[in-house]
Design a protein around this motif. Structure first.
Motif, PDB file in Angstrom:
ATOM      1  N   UNK A   1       0.609  -1.295   0.165  1.00 23.58           N
ATOM      2  CA  UNK A   1      -0.019   0.078   0.099  1.00 23.58           C
ATOM      3  C   UNK A   1       0.877   1.211  -0.105  1.00 23.58           C
ATOM      4  N   UNK A   2       2.121   1.145   0.261  1.00 19.87           N
ATOM      5  CA  UNK A   2       3.126   2.083   0.246  1.00 19.87           C
ATOM      6  C   UNK A   2       3.360   2.379  -1.160  1.00 19.87           C
ATOM      7  N   UNK A   3       3.179   1.662  -2.087  1.00 18.37           N
ATOM      8  CA  UNK A   3       3.742   1.971  -3.402  1.00 18.37           C
ATOM      9  C   UNK A   3       2.757   2.932  -4.062  1.00 18.37           C
ATOM     10  N   UNK A   4       3.264   4.231  -4.491  1.00 13.21           N
ATOM     11  CA  UNK A   4       2.499   4.974  -5.042  1.00 13.21           C
ATOM     12  C   UNK A   4       2.564   5.242  -6.510  1.00 13.21           C
ATOM     13  N   UNK A   5       3.241   4.410  -7.178  1.00 10.63           N
ATOM     14  CA  UNK A   5       3.652   4.666  -8.650  1.00 10.63           C
ATOM     15  C   UNK A   5       2.363   4.409  -9.381  1.00 10.63           C
ATOM     16  N   UNK A   6       2.086   4.942 -10.391  1.00  6.46           N
ATOM     17  CA  UNK A   6       0.785   4.463 -11.367  1.00  6.46           C
ATOM     18  C   UNK A   6       1.188   3.352 -11.750  1.00  6.46           C
ATOM     19  N   UNK A   7       0.409   2.276 -11.788  1.00  7.65           N
ATOM     20  CA  UNK A   7       0.362   0.916 -11.753  1.00  7.65           C
ATOM     21  C   UNK A   7      -0.719   0.403 -12.793  1.00  7.65           C
ATOM     22  N   UNK A   8      -0.468  -0.446 -13.600  1.00 10.20           N
ATOM     23  CA  UNK A   8      -1.554  -1.019 -14.610  1.00 10.20           C
ATOM     24  C   UNK A   8      -1.170  -2.581 -14.213  1.00 10.20           C
ATOM     25  N   UNK A   9      -2.347  -3.349 -13.741  1.00  7.05           N
ATOM     26  CA  UNK A   9      -2.397  -4.725 -13.393  1.00  7.05           C
ATOM     27  C   UNK A   9      -3.075  -5.424 -14.618  1.00  7.05           C
ATOM     28  N   UNK A  10      -2.507  -6.284 -15.408  1.00  8.96           N
ATOM     29  CA  UNK A  10      -2.840  -7.064 -16.464  1.00  8.96           C
ATOM     30  C   UNK A  10      -3.243  -8.485 -15.983  1.00  8.96           C
ATOM     31  N   UNK A  11      -4.292  -9.176 -16.319  1.00  3.44           N
ATOM     32  CA  UNK A  11      -4.446 -10.405 -15.855  1.00  3.44           C
ATOM     33  C   UNK A  11      -5.327 -11.059 -16.937  1.00  3.44           C
ATOM     34  N   UNK A  12      -4.590 -12.411 -17.234  1.00  3.46           N
ATOM     35  CA  UNK A  12      -5.576 -13.181 -17.962  1.00  3.46           C
ATOM     36  C   UNK A  12      -6.921 -13.740 -17.461  1.00  3.46           C
ATOM     37  N   UNK A  13      -7.825 -13.940 -18.174  1.00  2.09           N
ATOM     38  CA  UNK A  13      -9.267 -14.270 -17.748  1.00  2.09           C
ATOM     39  C   UNK A  13      -9.142 -15.681 -17.501  1.00  2.09           C
ATOM     40  N   UNK A  14      -8.267 -16.537 -18.103  1.00  3.03           N
ATOM     41  CA  UNK A  14      -8.379 -17.963 -17.600  1.00  3.03           C
ATOM     42  C   UNK A  14      -6.985 -18.507 -16.845  1.00  3.03           C
ATOM     43  N   UNK A  15      -6.412 -17.964 -16.037  1.00  4.31           N
ATOM     44  CA  UNK A  15      -5.333 -18.082 -15.404  1.00  4.31           C
ATOM     45  C   UNK A  15      -5.446 -19.090 -14.471  1.00  4.31           C
ATOM     46  N   UNK A  16      -4.848 -20.456 -14.523  1.00  2.93           N
ATOM     47  CA  UNK A  16      -4.830 -21.324 -13.878  1.00  2.93           C
ATOM     48  C   UNK A  16      -3.708 -21.582 -12.798  1.00  2.93           C
ATOM     49  N   UNK A  17      -2.556 -20.675 -12.952  1.00  3.76           N
ATOM     50  CA  UNK A  17      -1.567 -20.751 -12.066  1.00  3.76           C
ATOM     51  C   UNK A  17      -1.602 -19.710 -11.026  1.00  3.76           C
ATOM     52  N   UNK A  18      -1.754 -18.380 -11.399  1.00  2.02           N
ATOM     53  CA  UNK A  18      -2.127 -17.493 -10.396  1.00  2.02           C
ATOM     54  C   UNK A  18      -3.387 -16.860 -10.370  1.00  2.02           C
ATOM     55  N   UNK A  19      -4.361 -17.149  -9.560  1.00  2.00           N
ATOM     56  CA  UNK A  19      -5.828 -16.910  -9.781  1.00  2.00           C
ATOM     57  C   UNK A  19      -6.164 -15.282  -9.790  1.00  2.00           C
ATOM     58  N   UNK A  20      -7.253 -14.837 -10.461  1.00  2.00           N
ATOM     59  CA  UNK A  20      -7.407 -13.565 -10.663  1.00  2.00           C
ATOM     60  C   UNK A  20      -7.617 -12.746  -9.306  1.00  2.00           C
ATOM     61  N   UNK A  21      -8.043 -13.468  -8.148  1.00  3.75           N
ATOM     62  CA  UNK A  21      -8.377 -13.116  -6.644  1.00  3.75           C
ATOM     63  C   UNK A  21      -6.887 -12.233  -6.599  1.00  3.75           C
ATOM     64  N   UNK A  22      -5.678 -12.811  -6.923  1.00  2.83           N
ATOM     65  CA  UNK A  22      -4.307 -11.993  -6.559  1.00  2.83           C
ATOM     66  C   UNK A  22      -4.490 -10.709  -7.356  1.00  2.83           C
ATOM     67  N   UNK A  23      -4.994 -10.631  -8.469  1.00  2.75           N
ATOM     68  CA  UNK A  23      -4.893  -9.264  -9.163  1.00  2.75           C
ATOM     69  C   UNK A  23      -6.018  -8.492  -8.556  1.00  2.75           C
ATOM     70  N   UNK A  24      -7.181  -9.099  -8.074  1.00  2.00           N
ATOM     71  CA  UNK A  24      -8.106  -7.829  -7.359  1.00  2.00           C
ATOM     72  C   UNK A  24      -7.445  -7.384  -6.115  1.00  2.00           C
ATOM     73  N   UNK A  25      -6.960  -8.271  -5.431  1.00  2.00           N
ATOM     74  CA  UNK A  25      -6.437  -7.981  -3.952  1.00  2.00           C
ATOM     75  C   UNK A  25      -5.495  -6.748  -4.359  1.00  2.00           C
ATOM     76  N   UNK A  26      -4.371  -6.975  -5.518  1.00  5.82           N
ATOM     77  CA  UNK A  26      -3.514  -5.880  -5.721  1.00  5.82           C
ATOM     78  C   UNK A  26      -4.191  -4.719  -6.069  1.00  5.82           C
ATOM     79  N   UNK A  27      -5.160  -4.771  -6.617  1.00  5.95           N
ATOM     80  CA  UNK A  27      -6.117  -3.547  -7.422  1.00  5.95           C
ATOM     81  C   UNK A  27      -6.404  -2.717  -6.085  1.00  5.95           C
TER      82      UNK A  27
END
Length: 308
Positions: free
Chosen positions: A246-272
């Motif tokens: 949460x201390x990272x203030x850089x503008x950040x784009x999070x891209x996620x594949x919609x069928x990722x079976x290795x790192x789940x989309x929940x990780x991307x949502x939590x990062x967002x």
């Protein structure tokens, strides 16, 4: 018993590739160079490709991959940017020493030194999977060590939080099985099975791609690098590290594949939810490797974020 051992060996072999494939850089028309980095008593040479002109973009590949993974997007990015793709220690054409310094912290230290020695400023850091975890560590050091050199951050299907560890990783805690896994199963078989897990559309997997990705597993040094990188892929203090995101203030784009079976989309949502200046975009019809399986979508989203 013999069949169980063979299944375990195949499992470990697949694990060694499934986060991004195990790549070796090939002749893609770009001139490569080597950077001598690390402590004076045990330096390593990292291979990198540096093309184009403009604001710099640093591409960090996933677990076991190399600069080869960016082959579809580098030429277009280089029209408006200086694009630098680096082979991490132990992968591609970089050194693969027989030591145990293959943690994400070791990799981040080498890349921070690379950024400093090449005087990169106004830098966009792009990390995929394992490389995204390294990118997050660099972002955490952006103000202290790197003197505000980083401008933007892009995370592709990134390892970021503690998650269920596949059985393949647990197998690596047993030295005998880990070595059997990368020695008993032919590298091309390991690679094809791994790519079938990483891709959504297996028809996109080409024989030439399999051969390139299988090449490092044919060497003792490449096998050593895979084993010791995998054993340290999840830092023991990852929970504490993630609390600092949460201390990272850089503008950040999070891209996620919609069928990722290795790192789940929940990780991307939590990062967002955690990164205060971030946005999340889905890459459609994609498994775990957006830069390879859906390069046009990935490139469009990247350029929309970083310009050009």
């Amino acid at each position: 018993m013999r069949q169980r051992r063979l299944n375990a060996a195949i499992g470990v072999a697949v694990m060694s590739l499934l986060l991004a494939g195990c790549g070796l850089s090939v002749d893609d028309g770009f001139a490569g160079s080597y950077a001598r980095l690390g402590p004076a008593e045990s330096p390593v040479q990292l291979y990198y490709e540096d093309v184009g002109a403009g604001p710099p973009v640093l591409l960090i590949h996933g677990f076991g991959a190399s600069t080869y993974t960016w082959r579809y997007i580098t030429p277009e990015l280089a029209r408006d940017h200086r694009v630098i793709a680096v082979d991490l220690k132990g992968f591609g054409q970089s050194d693969k020493p027989f030591d145990e310094r293959y943690s994400v912290f070791d990799q981040a230290d080498l890349l921070a030194q690379f950024i400093e020695e090449h005087d990169l400023r106004d830098l966009t850091v792009v990390g995929h999977s394992y490389g995204g975890g390294i990118a997050l560590l660099l972002a955490l050091e952006a103000n202290q060590r790197l003197g505000n050199r980083l401008a933007k951050l892009v995370l592709l299907d990134t390892i970021a939080y503690p998650q269920n560890v596949p059985v393949f990783f647990r197998m690596l805690s047993t030295p005998l099985i880990s070595h059997l896994g990368v020695r008993m199963v032919p590298p091309s078989v390991q690679t094809r099975v791994a790519l079938q897990i990483a891709y959504l559309d297996n028809s996109k997997i080409e024989d030439s791609e399999v051969e390139v990705y299988a090449a490092p597993l044919k060497t003792a040094a490449g096998k050593h690098a895979i084993i010791y990188s995998a054993r340290q892929i999840m830092p023991e203090d990852l929970e504490q590290i993630s609390e600092r995101y949460e201390s990272i203030e850089l503008p950040t784009l999070i891209l996620w594949c919609d069928h990722d079976r290795i790192v789940p989309i929940d990780v991307g949502l939590k990062l967002r939810r955690t990164l205060p200046n971030s946005s999340l975009k889905l890459v459609r019809d994609c498994g775990h490797m957006p830069q390879e399986e859906q390069p046009a979508q990935t490139l469009k989203l990247l350029k929309g974020f970083i310009g050009g």
